[in-house]
Design an enzyme around this catalytic site. Structure first.
Site, PDB file in Angstrom:
ATOM      1  N   ASP A 463       0.848  -1.197   0.000  1.00  0.00           N
ATOM      2  CA  ASP A 463       0.000   0.000   0.000  1.00  0.00           C
ATOM      3  C   ASP A 463       0.883   1.247   0.000  1.00  0.00           C
ATOM      4  O   ASP A 463       2.099   1.173   0.248  1.00  0.00           O
ATOM      5  CB  ASP A 463      -0.911  -0.036   1.235  1.00  0.00           C
ATOM      6  N   GLU A 466       2.816   4.973  -4.092  1.00  0.00           N
ATOM      7  CA  GLU A 466       2.768   5.852  -5.262  1.00  0.00           C
ATOM      8  C   GLU A 466       4.033   6.725  -5.456  1.00  0.00           C
ATOM      9  O   GLU A 466       4.264   7.116  -6.607  1.00  0.00           O
ATOM     10  CB  GLU A 466       1.540   6.763  -5.181  1.00  0.00           C
ATOM     11  N   ASP A 562      -9.081   3.037  -2.520  1.00  0.00           N
ATOM     12  CA  ASP A 562     -10.012   3.523  -1.496  1.00  0.00           C
ATOM     13  C   ASP A 562     -11.294   4.052  -2.123  1.00  0.00           C
ATOM     14  O   ASP A 562     -11.469   5.260  -2.340  1.00  0.00           O
ATOM     15  CB  ASP A 562      -9.341   4.618  -0.661  1.00  0.00           C
TER      16      ASP A 562
END
Length: 880
Positions: A463, A466, A562
């Protein structure tokens, strides 16, 4: 500046400059909109390979412009047919090396040499147009010696133009522009005949791209609940599905694909009649894939970037997660809740709650102590269940934290101004590992090993990669990297690209800037994690990554991030999942029942009905929302038992689709036009999808609805929950209104398919012990076919030569008054060793005499069989 070609005298060039300086202005974010961005290039000379499959052209700038920085004066264009179905067109600086994605990051296949024993043909004065092609290709590349120069890619079979950089005097974006931090490339599209899909990652209300949108690619920690904004991944790839031409030369569904292989930030603007790339670095490295079918385009694309990684069998079970599980006792209660409700549960997940102070590879000593968590995981394993934990890349800066200290000693952190770059995420101040550093692989593998020696997790969840950063570092003075001259539409507001991430001026190993590799971090982390788990376990790894790039599917699964607990986000999950499939990441799902905000009973019931047929099926929610485990409402629990029961019966089918994806690149979840490209009505369907070629999922996506309007292509379709319910569509597809009470989702199988099914169970391990049954769906147009791939479910390789696996192909149908089914077996020894048998064969879709096509069908069952699955057989029965 290279002398203009003799065919373009100086007075012609100056007339050209006068004309286009009046009409060609900078894009809207230029400081002075009355300034010209660029004027294009002319051809100086051309070198053609004797095979006629490749050429190289020297290009010279026509005139300079200072908007977005100075132009590159001299460019080299190389066009080459790497295969008959793949054309590469690359434009780069002739004199200086520019950033390109290295071969060790995305290893592209080396094409066969186009070189012959004859000398290349040098053309100092090229003709007005020059073609190259492969004799077996439907593509033709044409170089146009005009002012400015241009190129086109057309189909040999129809003359249809697929890509065209010719100048359009009415459109300023049609110039080729090549600057240090701004590249522009554009092509017209046939209005109303071109349907585009791809260009992700974005949450969109439709699968087909809507004209008038800009698709920004700069990986960002933006919730997928936000539509039409750049999200976690970057995939500058699209497929173009063409409608037929009036003269019949282009048939419906003729498809090609286009990849711009570039890791820099970019905007891709789609206007319906034109597509334009505005890129802030790198080179123009364009790949055209000939198709001509949607399925073959994706196969050709994944042949280039790498086939999807095989997923372990258990990963096709149902997964449960929540951000906010309080302790091990809470986890135990969830597992017990599923067991007591008789709802399948394959994998239990834990978010960052398990960590000590949110530090990577640590355990909260109070709520998730090692001994208690280890006992819990051991118990899961004894029951045939699995456990997956989250991993964030930020490593907490803490002198008492061993992972941090080992990373510092190994010197594996991303740097800025000569020191490790200091960001901020969940643990507070953090450093980020540099996966371009060769030493990082050993460091990362070792940390995973140390942690797995304590808690034997079965997979890892990547997670925040990015990279997400809770801080925004100030831009470096006198540098244009942190805030380049051209601002891409970051956050849909042209926000500077240094916002809430590692700043672009940060440096990776080899002095490579974050500016160039920002979009690659998630790919690099997944690649390193995959290698670590393979080496540590000797088994097929399961990795789930939020951030992705071109070729991520070789290493990881993906979820859509999300999302929100609302009806729109449930509907939007279908385009997102279909996009991931064409990007080469077939193992994909969305958070069932929604992540952000509290769900409700009806929404969760409808969402599990849909999510049970995602390739990756997981319920996940945020700690600030109400709990949403499927057993909490009896209506949801009942639906879960029903739809997950069918999912587990379909496990052999889903796993065989994984094998197909791994070997050919074809997605698991597919748009309808993959199977029905000749039906133009399928081009706009985005509220349904296919699993494989013939299982159609038609969910309810609106609150309060008890029916659904579903599109059915021509053929006979049968309800997989009740074979006596069918839909028959003659000649051409049509919309059908289906009953869909709260406890039902419509899932149909089309005529011509054979499904290998197993029994329902609460784990995949138990399901694999059950007998097989064949469902043969008779076809009016010929034989029915199907196949099943079988192995142990966790070997690193899937279907490799000499491996332990079996592939069984089925053929069946109706011949006169007999129904029959037979098998062909490859490597039957494995299936025989597992003692798998077929206990029943059911034939459905049998036309009753005199009923024609009125929807009345017969069924024949042959039961009490004991046919070894690994042994070829032929079965016949009279239906008279």
């Amino acid at each position: 500046m290279t002398r203009p070609n003799a065919s373009h005298p100086p007075h012609e060039i100056w007339l050209f400059l006068l004309c286009f300086s009046l009409c060609h202005f900078a894009p809207s974010n230029a400081q002075d909109q009355n300034q010209t961005v660029g004027f294009g290039y002319v051809i100086g000379s051309v070198n053609v390979d004797p095979t006629g499959k490749s050429l190289t052209a020297a290009l010279s700038l026509i005139n300079s412009s200072s908007v977005f920085g100075p132009d590159i004066q001299n460019l080299t264009l190389t066009a080459s047919f790497q295969t008959k179905d793949r054309l590469r067109i690359k434009i780069t600086d002739s004199n200086n090396q520019r950033w390109e994605i290295p071969q060790n990051i995305i290893p592209l296949p080396t094409p066969p040499s186009n070189q012959s024993h004859n000398s290349p043909l040098d053309l100092p004065n090229p003709p007005q147009s020059l073609n190259i092609s492969d004799p077996n290709s439907d593509l033709i590349f044409t170089l146009h010696n005009t002012t400015p120069f241009s190129f086109t890619v057309t189909r040999r079979s129809s003359g249809d133009v697929l890509f065209d950089t010719s100048l359009d005097a009415s459109n300023s974006s049609s110039f080729l522009v090549f600057k240090e931090q701004y590249l522009q490339l554009s092509s017209p599209l046939p209005l109303n005949r071109s349907s585009l899909y791809g260009l992700g990652e974005h949450t969109k209300s439709t699968f087909k791209l809507i004209p008038g949108q800009t698709f920004t690619m700069w990986n960002a920690d933006i919730p997928s609940a936000r539509a039409d904004v750049n999200l976690y991944g970057s995939h500058p790839f699209y497929i173009d599905l063409r409608s037929p031409t009036g003269d019949g030369k282009v048939t419906a569904g003729t498809t090609h694909g286009v990849l711009l292989l570039n890791s820099n930030g970019m905007d891709v603007t789609y206007g319906g009649d034109r597509i334009t790339y505005n890129v802030i670095g790198g080179v123009l490295d364009l790949f055209i894939f000939a198709g001509p079918l949607p399925e073959t385009v994706v196969q050709q694309y994944t042949e280039l970037i790498g086939r999807p990684a095989p997923m372990p069998y258990w990963s096709f079970g149902f997964h449960q997660c929540r951000y906010g599980y309080k302790n091990v006792t809470d986890l135990e209660g969830v597992v017990a809740g599923y067991a007591n409700a008789s709802i399948p549960l394959e994998v239990m997940w834990t978010d960052i709650d398990y960590m000590d102070g949110y530090k990577l590879f640590t355990l909260d000593p109070v709520n998730f102590p090692a001994d208690q968590l280890k006992t819990f995981v051991d118990t899961l394993h004894q029951k045939g269940q699995k456990y997956v934990l989250i991993v964030d890349p930020g490593i907490g800066v803490n002198d008492t934290y061993e992972t941090y200290k080992r990373g510092l000693e190994a010197d594996v952190y991303i740097k800025r101004d000569g020191s490790p770059y200091l960001g901020k995420v969940w643990p507070g101040p953090v450093y980020f590992p540099d996966f371009l550093n060769p030493s990082t692989q050993n460091f990362w593998s070792n940390e995973i090993k140390i942690f797995r020696d304590v808690i034997p997790v079965d997979g890892l969840w990547l997670d925040m990669n990015e990279i997400a950063n809770f801080d925004t570092s100030p831009a470096t003075p006198n540098s244009t990297l942190d805030d380049p001259p051209y601002r891409i539409n970051n956050y849909a507001s042209k926000r500077p690209i240094n916002g809430n991430t590692v700043p672009p001026t940060a440096l990776h190993f080899g002095n490579i800037t974050e500016y160039n590799v920002h979009n690659l971090f998630g790919l690099l982390e997944a690649k390193a994690t995959n290698e670590a788990l393979v080496n540590l376990t000797g088994k097929r790894p399961f990795i789930l990554s939020r951030s992705t790039f071109v070729s991520s599917g070789k290493y990881t699964a993906h979820w859509t991030g999300d999302n929100a607990a609302n009806w729109n986000d449930m509907a939007y999950s279908i385009p997102s999942i279909l996009n991931s499939g064409i990007f080469g990441i077939p193992m994909v799902g969305a958070d069932i029942c929604g992540f952000i905000g509290s769900t409700n009973e009806e929404l969760c019931q409808r969402w599990i009905q849909l999510g049970a047929f995602y390739p990756f099926s997981r319920d996940h929610s945020d700690k600030n929302s109400n709990r949403q485990e499927l057993y909490l409402w009896e209506s949801v629990a009942a639906s879960a038992r029903k739809v997950l029961g069918l999912r587990y019966r379909l496990l052999p089918y889903l796993y065989t689709l994984m094998y197909e994806a791994h070997t050919t690149g074809t997605p698991i979840a597919r748009p309808l036009f993959f199977s029905f490209p000749e039906d133009v009505n399928t081009f706009g369907v985005y509220s349904q999808f296919l699993l494989g070629k013939g299982v159609l999922v038609s969910p309810v996506l609106n609150q309060g609805a008890v029916s659904v309007e579903a599109y059915f292509p021509a053929g006979n379709w049968f309800d997989l929950f009740n074979f006596t319910n069918s839909v028959s569509v003659v000649d051409s597809g049509k919309n059908i209104t289906l009953d869909a009470p709260l406890d039902h989702i419509n899932v149909h199988v089309r005529e011509g398919n054979i499904l290998a099914l197993q029994g329902e169970a609460n784990t995949t391990q138990e399901a694999r012990k059950t007998e097989f049954q064949l469902l043969v769906v008779a076809s009016n147009s010929g034989n029915s076919t199907g196949e099943v791939f079988l192995d142990n479910g966790d070997d690193v390789e899937m279907g490799n030569e000499g491996g332990n696996w079996t592939l069984v192909r089925f053929n069946g149908g109706v011949v006169g008054n007999n129904v029959s089914v037979s098998s062909q077996v490859v490597n039957g020894e494995f299936a025989l060793s597992q003692k798998w048998i077929i206990s029943k064969v059911t034939f459905i879709g049998l036309q009753k005499p005199g009923n024609g096509t009125n929807g009345q069908f017969g069924t024949v069952e042959i039961s009490s069989l004991s046919l070894p699955l690994g042994q070829e057989f032929k079965l016949e029965k009279s239906i008279s």
